[in-house]
Scaffold this motif. Structure first.
Motif, PDB file in Angstrom:
ATOM      1  N   VAL A   1      12.250 -19.871  -3.463  1.00  8.28           N
ATOM      2  CA  VAL A   1      11.882 -21.314  -3.818  1.00  8.28           C
ATOM      3  C   VAL A   1      12.099 -21.800  -5.488  1.00  8.28           C
ATOM      4  O   VAL A   1      11.987 -23.274  -4.821  1.00  8.28           O
ATOM      5  CB  VAL A   1       9.787 -21.102  -4.271  1.00  8.28           C
ATOM      6  N   LYS A   2      12.928 -21.054  -5.563  1.00  8.91           N
ATOM      7  CA  LYS A   2      13.793 -22.081  -5.946  1.00  8.91           C
ATOM      8  C   LYS A   2      15.607 -21.758  -6.610  1.00  8.91           C
ATOM      9  O   LYS A   2      15.931 -20.993  -7.002  1.00  8.91           O
ATOM     10  CB  LYS A   2      13.576 -21.325  -7.949  1.00  8.91           C
ATOM     11  N   PRO A   3      16.165 -22.434  -5.145  1.00  7.81           N
ATOM     12  CA  PRO A   3      17.892 -22.203  -5.116  1.00  7.81           C
ATOM     13  C   PRO A   3      18.428 -22.075  -6.728  1.00  7.81           C
ATOM     14  O   PRO A   3      17.929 -23.737  -7.205  1.00  7.81           O
ATOM     15  CB  PRO A   3      18.032 -23.284  -4.613  1.00  7.81           C
ATOM     16  N   LEU A   4      19.510 -21.591  -6.252  1.00  9.84           N
ATOM     17  CA  LEU A   4      20.340 -21.340  -7.640  1.00  9.84           C
ATOM     18  C   LEU A   4      21.340 -22.728  -7.457  1.00  9.84           C
ATOM     19  O   LEU A   4      22.688 -22.025  -7.574  1.00  9.84           O
ATOM     20  CB  LEU A   4      20.781 -19.834  -8.499  1.00  9.84           C
TER      21      LEU A   4
ATOM     22  N   LEU B   1      20.646 -17.001  -2.058  1.00  7.86           N
ATOM     23  CA  LEU B   1      19.534 -17.256  -3.029  1.00  7.86           C
ATOM     24  C   LEU B   1      20.269 -18.769  -4.020  1.00  7.86           C
ATOM     25  O   LEU B   1      19.426 -19.611  -4.070  1.00  7.86           O
ATOM     26  CB  LEU B   1      19.539 -16.671  -4.171  1.00  7.86           C
ATOM     27  N   GLY B   2      21.031 -18.930  -2.794  1.00 11.41           N
ATOM     28  CA  GLY B   2      20.821 -21.217  -3.200  1.00 11.41           C
ATOM     29  C   GLY B   2      22.945 -20.860  -3.757  1.00 11.41           C
ATOM     30  O   GLY B   2      22.615 -21.864  -3.917  1.00 11.41           O
ATOM     31  N   ALA B   3      22.761 -19.729  -4.426  1.00 14.41           N
ATOM     32  CA  ALA B   3      23.865 -19.544  -5.720  1.00 14.41           C
ATOM     33  C   ALA B   3      25.557 -20.004  -4.832  1.00 14.41           C
ATOM     34  O   ALA B   3      25.382 -19.138  -3.484  1.00 14.41           O
ATOM     35  CB  ALA B   3      23.456 -18.463  -7.011  1.00 14.41           C
ATOM     36  N   THR B   4      26.651 -19.753  -5.874  1.00 15.77           N
ATOM     37  CA  THR B   4      28.013 -19.459  -4.549  1.00 15.77           C
ATOM     38  C   THR B   4      28.530 -17.966  -5.310  1.00 15.77           C
ATOM     39  O   THR B   4      28.555 -18.253  -6.576  1.00 15.77           O
ATOM     40  CB  THR B   4      28.945 -20.790  -5.171  1.00 15.77           C
ATOM     41  N   ALA B   5      28.520 -17.252  -4.802  1.00 15.20           N
ATOM     42  CA  ALA B   5      29.607 -16.068  -4.992  1.00 15.20           C
ATOM     43  C   ALA B   5      30.739 -16.431  -4.831  1.00 15.20           C
ATOM     44  O   ALA B   5      31.211 -16.787  -4.453  1.00 15.20           O
ATOM     45  CB  ALA B   5      29.489 -14.531  -3.970  1.00 15.20           C
TER      46      ALA B   5
ATOM     47  N   ILE C   1      29.955 -14.498 -21.349  1.00 15.47           N
ATOM     48  CA  ILE C   1      30.088 -14.321 -20.027  1.00 15.47           C
ATOM     49  C   ILE C   1      28.628 -13.239 -19.967  1.00 15.47           C
ATOM     50  O   ILE C   1      29.291 -12.503 -20.076  1.00 15.47           O
ATOM     51  CB  ILE C   1      30.804 -14.591 -18.978  1.00 15.47           C
ATOM     52  N   PRO C   2      27.364 -13.721 -19.228  1.00 20.35           N
ATOM     53  CA  PRO C   2      26.216 -12.736 -18.981  1.00 20.35           C
ATOM     54  C   PRO C   2      26.065 -11.954 -17.906  1.00 20.35           C
ATOM     55  O   PRO C   2      26.769 -11.998 -17.337  1.00 20.35           O
ATOM     56  CB  PRO C   2      24.848 -13.949 -18.959  1.00 20.35           C
ATOM     57  N   VAL C   3      25.874 -11.392 -18.280  1.00 18.39           N
ATOM     58  CA  VAL C   3      25.499  -9.953 -17.348  1.00 18.39           C
ATOM     59  C   VAL C   3      24.402  -9.849 -16.861  1.00 18.39           C
ATOM     60  O   VAL C   3      23.529  -9.262 -18.020  1.00 18.39           O
ATOM     61  CB  VAL C   3      26.229  -9.030 -17.486  1.00 18.39           C
ATOM     62  N   VAL C   4      24.291  -9.953 -15.806  1.00 22.58           N
ATOM     63  CA  VAL C   4      22.301  -9.436 -15.518  1.00 22.58           C
ATOM     64  C   VAL C   4      22.140  -9.004 -14.168  1.00 22.58           C
ATOM     65  O   VAL C   4      23.390  -8.607 -13.631  1.00 22.58           O
ATOM     66  CB  VAL C   4      21.309 -11.067 -14.987  1.00 22.58           C
ATOM     67  N   TYR C   5      21.740  -8.125 -13.539  1.00 20.25           N
ATOM     68  CA  TYR C   5      21.444  -7.480 -12.369  1.00 20.25           C
ATOM     69  C   TYR C   5      20.891  -8.368 -11.296  1.00 20.25           C
ATOM     70  O   TYR C   5      20.208  -9.164 -12.097  1.00 20.25           O
ATOM     71  CB  TYR C   5      19.518  -6.747 -12.944  1.00 20.25           C
ATOM     72  N   PHE C   6      21.662  -8.306 -10.477  1.00 20.59           N
ATOM     73  CA  PHE C   6      21.211  -8.987  -9.266  1.00 20.59           C
ATOM     74  C   PHE C   6      19.709  -9.593  -8.913  1.00 20.59           C
ATOM     75  O   PHE C   6      19.349 -10.291  -8.731  1.00 20.59           O
ATOM     76  CB  PHE C   6      21.852  -8.714  -8.027  1.00 20.59           C
ATOM     77  N   THR C   7      18.561  -7.925  -9.534  1.00 25.42           N
ATOM     78  CA  THR C   7      17.553  -8.729  -9.049  1.00 25.42           C
ATOM     79  C   THR C   7      16.612  -9.655  -9.905  1.00 25.42           C
ATOM     80  O   THR C   7      16.186 -10.013  -9.639  1.00 25.42           O
ATOM     81  CB  THR C   7      16.940  -6.935  -9.973  1.00 25.42           C
ATOM     82  N   GLN C   8      17.102 -10.132 -11.362  1.00 26.43           N
ATOM     83  CA  GLN C   8      16.956 -10.738 -11.965  1.00 26.43           C
ATOM     84  C   GLN C   8      17.181 -11.774 -11.334  1.00 26.43           C
ATOM     85  O   GLN C   8      16.174 -13.108 -11.851  1.00 26.43           O
ATOM     86  CB  GLN C   8      17.818 -10.789 -13.553  1.00 26.43           C
ATOM     87  N   LEU C   9      18.317 -12.777 -11.698  1.00 23.15           N
ATOM     88  CA  LEU C   9      18.777 -14.037 -10.028  1.00 23.15           C
ATOM     89  C   LEU C   9      17.950 -14.343  -8.878  1.00 23.15           C
ATOM     90  O   LEU C   9      16.803 -14.959  -9.105  1.00 23.15           O
ATOM     91  CB  LEU C   9      19.814 -13.649  -9.539  1.00 23.15           C
ATOM     92  N   MET C  10      17.444 -12.706  -8.469  1.00 22.06           N
ATOM     93  CA  MET C  10      16.431 -12.658  -6.946  1.00 22.06           C
ATOM     94  C   MET C  10      15.420 -12.907  -7.493  1.00 22.06           C
ATOM     95  O   MET C  10      14.295 -14.776  -7.363  1.00 22.06           O
ATOM     96  CB  MET C  10      15.968 -11.546  -6.116  1.00 22.06           C
TER      97      MET C  10
ATOM     98  N   LEU D   1      13.869 -14.281 -10.245  1.00 21.16           N
ATOM     99  CA  LEU D   1      14.251 -16.270 -10.520  1.00 21.16           C
ATOM    100  C   LEU D   1      14.208 -17.524  -9.770  1.00 21.16           C
ATOM    101  O   LEU D   1      13.179 -18.026  -9.070  1.00 21.16           O
ATOM    102  CB  LEU D   1      16.166 -16.432 -11.092  1.00 21.16           C
ATOM    103  N   ALA D   2      15.130 -16.991  -8.447  1.00 23.20           N
ATOM    104  CA  ALA D   2      14.628 -17.542  -7.461  1.00 23.20           C
ATOM    105  C   ALA D   2      14.010 -17.641  -6.579  1.00 23.20           C
ATOM    106  O   ALA D   2      13.261 -18.817  -5.855  1.00 23.20           O
ATOM    107  CB  ALA D   2      16.333 -16.932  -6.335  1.00 23.20           C
TER     108      ALA D   2
END
Lengths: 201, 657, 291, 155
Positions: free
Chosen positions: C141-144, C182-186, C255-264, C266-267
């Motif tokens: 719902v919230k593309p990164l 998730l709308g982000a760029t890898a 550089i912050p280091v997060v878990y991919f689940t956190q970004l999921m 968020l999105a």
């Protein structure tokens, strides 16, 4: 100078192969493992050389080297090995044999690494689970580096990264039994091995 | 009533010491069919043979048994003796009482003697059932088919043609020349490939005894040695070769640009094209996939500009049939696709290229007119890293064999780079240097010393981009340390592999191939150019990785084999082949799949003499049959019969005990 | 989308250093209607010490969990922690192919009745194979938008290749695909699977500093805003130790280091406050300010 | 033809104990050459075997085996090229399949497995051939003479 004996029956090689599930004789010394390994720079004997030492049945030399203790089992090497040798498991096999033979490299670093693992395992034995804070604390105490990472700790605790609470698993008895029985297994294996050694002699 | 003569040999002491020969003779005399039994020190010697001949005539023998060494040793000798005595040589049986008795039972004379007696008895019993056989002879079509127009194919074709034997040279691409035409200079002499290649190509095209068929493929081979029928598909080139003069107007005007596969996508060609400037024949073909006229019906420029009216958009594939006596397969090799080396960023990094791409770059006629450049930005590379054994000797990602030529051509590349870019430096990662050819080791030394290149023993583990540079991470095993090189260009010496469709070809020709897809020779040492199929020979890399000299010599060898085959007008053949007793044949056709050589077909015959109703029976082509006897064993109605090993003969042998 | 359910093995760190991983994993599964069933009375799998010291124990500890997992009616067992996943999967594979070994170790576990009928997957693998990029896209719902993420896999999610049997050991793309969805760029960078130093974090810190710095260098070069990981050890090495590295190598990453689940999560529309971003040493808020 | 007596009498000279007779069907290109090599390298093996040369193991008709057992043989050895090495490309595969069927038939009518054996012996395996013969001979010796199949009115 290294004096080579007749290597027709290389017991060390056979053991390592049997434990690791790979055949070290497949190694053709291309060195891709060394160029891959993130810590080969720290090793006294590089992975490629380890293979050769195994072929030459030079177990003591390997036991006394830090190499197998520095292996991170990141498996980058085995992913690239042209001869499909599971190098980390070879390293593991040698390390286990070293522990059985009770020979440790004479280096505080290795001692502390081993200490870390001992503490780790003893904690599992005690609680069935692991707690970073207690692990860190206990490790630093036992290795006499009280103030190591002291800068990190409070922050980490503050951020709730490191917990004081420590849950135990319910069936600790069962776990204790598991530990004991496995210990027995290990010793049995060793005994049989020693026995067979005597026979062969 | 059979009159068998038995001749027992002492073979000096070889048999005499361990088998009681007189006793044997005495035993054998008891067999009632045995008319004459005789022992002698050396049966194979002249006097020995003379006694046999005399006895044959004197005793009017109907068959002969020689008890001596293995038939694999002297069967021919004694057959000759029979012939000289006016007896059909196939009435001979050999009892192997040396290899099978005296030599293997040296500690038990009684047993050895008893065994010898039994073996002879069996032979006698069999010989009674022997029939007169006569050598088969088949006619020979003296025309050779050479498949593949690379250096091997061209060489074979020229050698055969020079012996005034017509050759049909079939090449599937628009021009002959093959891989060698793509090379710049060749090791170990650094003479220019084109310069030594082009004359041969022209010779092949203009040779009165060579019929050149480019843009064509062999699609079927029927028949047997000396008598093959080949079907060749000539792909539609949409250009009438006889009319075309190769003026080039068409491809200059053609508006459609296509990646040039001859240069591995470096540079462009047109939709109507010749693969390279020196192409032979120098006549273009239209690439039907890209030509807009053929795809959309728009354009037609080439037709307009062609003064000879050689363009024909209506052209279709045609199949030509030819009678052939022998085949030389010279279909060459392919290059292994290094994609599995993800750690080298193959496909991700433009400046990681393969050896043949580099070869095209440095070749004078190549896309960059001989100047090596970085595909990414066109700059001239100063630091170039060469990696050997890419795919070769790598069971995990590639194949386990050594591609044989990479060590040499890499050394060559190092030199070529040095010649073209003087201020460049080469690093070569190798595992072993294999330079086992005339002048090869010296050549490698030159590459190492004269160019001051750095040879590093070890395999590279990772290549990654950092800014404009490629970081090459490897080990120098000599110092046992990790090393890193900031490279401008990385060249992968990727492995030689068989043509993708080699197995199909092999099946079509009825020859065998190994687990990689290389075509198999009849014997790895003593029959390296023959295949298991009579009259089909191998030349060049279709059999295994080879360098140019080896390919050329094998090609000449194959040519010699063809000439030998064609030396006589008819081919003599061992008569021990299968035949069908049609009266017994039920037409079940079980034998057809059982035959490894496809020698069995069917024919329609009248149910009974004079009747109009037909029935199907098996028909064996004795020219093709090699005499294995599979069909005989599988035949339910014992209609199939293998001369020399008939059911009766073997059965008699069995029960003679 | 039909309901999914899996057996869940948290691993020790999930209740310590990496609870934000577990927490956001739960959030993600919630919005994907995936039921989670935690293994009752699970124990530490032994990573990363057991296999260093002994052979059998390294198999017995995971085996106990596998046996417990088999008693639940789910076909798959999902593990967030890469290390636990690797030990668990290796144990499973070795037990499945070597019967005598299986019986031997099985005898050491309380009423052990190992069958080998539960599939073991990392959560990353589960997302990629069982949930699927499409279903993930649906939930966004919230593309990164224009968030440049460096997906860092580390060693154990895709290696050893015959154990993980997932994605590429050299140049994996599964997490990148998820992040893209998730709308982000890898961002493309060459150190996706280089080792961070793993278990040496405590016992041999300077190696960790060395190895992790190499990774951070490359990530910095490729212009990523943030690193996404799927392994608590990698996370703590790259995040907790980042300051130390900066000091030692005098660099400036931040550089912050997060878990991919956190970004999921968020999105998927969860407020940042619920992502436990505060737990990270390197400030995350700045980078995620726009979301 | 009554050769059984002569056979007896030659054997009785040395030992009265029973010695089995084994018929060996060897393909010309591998196994027969191999057996020749056994000879040329003077490797010793039991003298019970009587070798019959056939072009290819695929030539061997099951009837031969049965016929052999019906006449004086107590055991049969069949030997061909190694799989893939057949001089006739695929012959030995046919032979193998056919042999398996034959085995089933034989065991059905009560012939012990050891009596009829199959082996791959290449032209280079002289030593192996000697071993194979020993193995077969031993096997058959253990079983004793094959009686019930015998017929007197041969051909």
């Amino acid at each position: 100078m290294l004096v080579l004996k007749n290597l027709q029956h290389n017991e060390f090689l056979e053991k390592v192969n049997q434990k690791s599930g790979s055949n070290v004789l497949n190694c053709y010394q291309c060195g891709k493992c060394v160029s891959t390994c993130p810590v080969s720079g720290y090793m006294e004997i590089t992975p490629r050389q380890v293979m050769q030492y195994i072929k030459l049945a030079e177990d003591e030399k390997l036991f006394a080297a830090n190499s197998t203790w520095y292996c991170l089992t990141c498996s980058s090497c085995s992913a690239r090995c042209p001869r499909e040798i599971e190098i980390p498991r070879v390293m593991e096999a040698v390390r286990h044999l070293a522990i059985e033979a009770n020979i440790l490299p004479d280096s505080s670093k290795i001692k502390s690494i081993k200490k870390f693992h001992d503490i780790f395992i003893s904690m599992i034995k005690r609680y069935g689970k692991m707690f970073e804070l207690r692990l860190m604390a206990e490790f630093n105490l036992r290795t006499g580096q009280f103030f190591k990472d002291i800068a990190l700790a409070p922050k980490a605790i503050g951020k709730g990264k490191l917990k004081f609470k420590s849950e135990k698993i319910k069936n600790l008895k069962g776990l204790k039994r598991l530990f004991e029985m496995n210990q027995k297994l290990e010793s049995e294996i060793q005994n049989t091995e020693n026995a067979s050694k005597h026979e062969s002699k | 009533m059979a009159r068998v003569g038995v001749f027992v040999c002492y073979c000096g002491a070889n048999i005499g010491d361990y088998v009681d020969v007189p006793k044997v003779v005495e035993e054998i005399k008891k067999i009632k069919e045995v008319r004459f039994a005789f022992d002698y020190k050396y049966m194979c010697s002249d006097p020995g043979q003379t006694t046999i001949k005399d006895a044959i005539i004197r005793e009017k023998l109907t068959s002969v048994v020689v008890a001596a060494c293995s038939p694999r040793m002297h069967e021919k000798t004694f057959r000759k003796a029979l012939l000289e005595a006016g007896m059909n040589p196939y009435l001979l049986e050999v009892a192997n009482i040396r290899e099978h008795s005296s030599w293997v039972h040296q500690k038990d004379k009684v047993a050895a003697t008893k065994k010898a007696v039994d073996l002879i008895r069996m032979a006698v019993s069999k010989s009674i059932a022997n029939q007169q056989l006569h050598e088969i002879s088949v006619p020979v079509t003296k025309r050779a088919l050479v498949i593949g127009g690379g250096i091997a194919g061209i060489q074979a074709a020229l050698d055969i043609a020079d012996a005034h034997i017509p050759v049909l040279l079939v090449e599937r691409s628009p021009s002959i020349g093959g891989r060698m035409a793509q090379l710049d200079e060749t090791f170990p002499t650094l003479d220019c490939s084109q310069c030594i290649m082009t004359p041969k190509m022209v010779d092949a095209a203009s040779h009165p005894f060579i019929e050149l068929m480019t843009y064509s493929e062999v699609i079927e081979l029927q028949g047997f040695v000396g008598n093959y029928k080949a079907k060749i598909k000539r792909k539609a080139s949409y250009v009438k070769f006889d009319a075309c003069t190769g003026c080039g107007a068409c491809w200059q005007k053609c508006p459609v640009k296509v990646d040039n596969e001859f240069n591995f996508g470096q540079g462009k060609r047109k939709a109507i094209y010749t693969p390279f400037a020196q192409a032979v024949p120098n006549k273009p073909v239209i690439d039907a996939i890209h030509c807009t006229m053929l795809t959309k019906g728009k354009c037609g420029i080439c037709e307009k500009v062609c003064e000879k009216g050689a363009i024909d958009y209506k052209m279709t594939d045609e199949v030509i049939e030819r009678e052939i006596g022998a085949v030389v397969v010279a279909t060459g090799y392919d290059l292994w696709d290094p994609k599995p080396y993800e750690e080298y960023g193959v496909g991700r990094y433009k400046d990681v290229i393969t050896s043949l791409e580099f070869e095209r770059m440095v070749s004078a006629g190549g896309p960059t007119n001989g100047l090596p450049i970085r595909p990414s930005d066109g700059e001239v590379p100063k630091t170039v890293v060469f990696l050997k054994c890419i795919g070769s000797r790598d069971e995990s990602k590639g194949i386990s064999y050594c591609s044989k030529i990479c060590c040499m051509y890499t050394a060559k590349h190092v030199m070529l780079l040095h010649h073209k870019v003087h201020d460049s430096h080469s690093f070569v990662f190798y595992m072993d240097i294999r330079a086992n050819g005339k002048g090869y080791e010296e050549f490698v030394k030159r590459a190492q010393v004269d160019t001051a290149s750095t040879y590093l023993r070890g395999r590279v583990s990772k290549i990654y981009q950092k800014g404009k540079k490629l970081i090459v991470q490897g080990e120098d095993a000599q110092i046992g340390q990790q090393v890193q090189i900031e490279a401008d260009l990385v060249v992968l010496a990727n492995a030689i592999v068989p043509q993708k469709d080699a197995p199909e070809l092999a099946r079509m020709l009825g020859i065998s191939y190994d687990r990689y897809g290389f075509l198999s020779e009849a014997h790895p040492k003593l029959r390296p150019v023959e295949t298991t199929k009579a009259g089909v020979y191998l030349a060049g890399c279709c059999q295994a990785p080879k360098d140019i000299p080896e390919s050329v010599s094998q090609a000449s060898a194959a040519a010699a084999k063809v000439m030998g085959l064609f030396a006589s007008d008819r081919l003599k053949k061992d008569p021990m082949v299968s035949t069908v007793l049609i009266e017994n044949c039920s037409g079940c056709q079980n034998c057809i799949p059982a035959c490894p050589y496809g020698a069995i077909t069917t024919e329609e015959i009248p149910i009974m003499r004079g009747s109009k109703d037909l029935r199907t029976v098996a028909k064996i082509n004795e020219g093709v049959c090699q005499g294995c006897g599979s069909c005989v064993a599988i035949c339910r109605s014992s209609a199939a019969m293998l001369s020399g090993y008939t059911d009766l003969q073997l059965m008699k042998e069995v029960i003679a005990l | 989308m039909k309901d999914k359910k899996f057996t869940y093995y948290p691993g020790c760190s999930a209740h310590g250093t990496s609870e934000e991983y577990e927490h956001t994993l739960n959030l993600v599964c919630k919005s994907l209607n995936i039921k989670i069933e935690e293994i009752p009375d699970w124990n530490c799998c032994g990573a990363t010490s057991a296999h260093v010291m002994t052979e059998n124990l390294a198999l017995a500890l995971p085996m106990r969990n596998l046996i417990l997992a088999e008693r639940l009616e789910n076909s798959t067992m999902v593990i967030p922690c890469a290390a636990c996943y690797s030990r668990m999967k290796e144990t499973k594979i070795r037990l499945d192919e070597d019967f005598s070994l299986r019986t031997k170790i099985n005898s050491t576990v309380d009423d052990g009745d190992y069958k080998g009928n539960v599939a073991v997957k990392s959560f990353l693998q589960y997302c990629f194979e069982d949930i699927g990029i499409e279903d993930i896209k649906e939930k966004v719902v919230k593309p990164l938008k224009d968030l440049k993420v460096a997906c860092y896999y580390g060693c154990l999610l895709t290696r050893p290749k015959n154990i993980a049997q997932f994605d590429s050991p050299e140049y994996p793309i599964s997490m990148d695909k998820i992040i893209e969805s998730l709308g982000a760029t890898a961002v493309e960078y060459p150190f996706k699977t280089e080792c961070c130093g793993a278990s040496f974090s405590i016992s041999n810190t300077e190696i960790v500093l060395d190895l992790s710095s190499r990774i951070l260098d490359v990530v910095k070069d490729c212009g990523a805003d943030i690193i996404a990981v799927g392994c608590p050890l990698c996370q703590s090495n790259l995040d907790m130790r980042q300051k130390q590295i900066e000091e030692k190598m005098n660099r400036d990453y931040k550089i912050p280091v997060v878990y991919f689940t956190q970004l999921m999560a968020l999105a998927f529309g969860y407020p940042k406050s619920e992502l436990k971003l505060k737990k990270h040493m390197v400030n995350v808020e700045k980078v995620l300010a726009s979301f | 033809m009554t050769n059984s007596e002569t056979l007896q009498e030659t054997s009785t000279e040395k030992e009265t104990t029973w010695e089995p007779v084994i018929v060996g069907f060897l393909c010309n290109w591998c196994s027969y050459a191999g057996s020749d090599l056994t000879g040329t390298s003077r490797l010793q093996y039991p003298a019970n075997i009587r070798i019959i040369r056939v072009p290819c193991s695929s030539r061997i008709d099951p009837v031969f085996i049965i016929k052999a057992l019906q006449s004086h043989a107590d055991g049969v050895l069949i030997s061909g090229c190694h799989p893939g090495d057949c001089h006739y490309i695929t012959g030995n595969y046919f032979a193998r399949r056919r042999f398996l069927v034959t085995k089933q038939l034989l065991s059905f009518i009560g012939i012990e497995d050891e009596r009829v054996q199959y082996s791959w012996v290449s032209a280079a395996e002289g030593a192996k051939f000697a071993k194979v013969v020993e193995k077969v001979t031993e096997g058959v010796k253990k079983l004793g003479p094959l009686k019930f199949l015998k017929r007197e009115d041969l051909l």
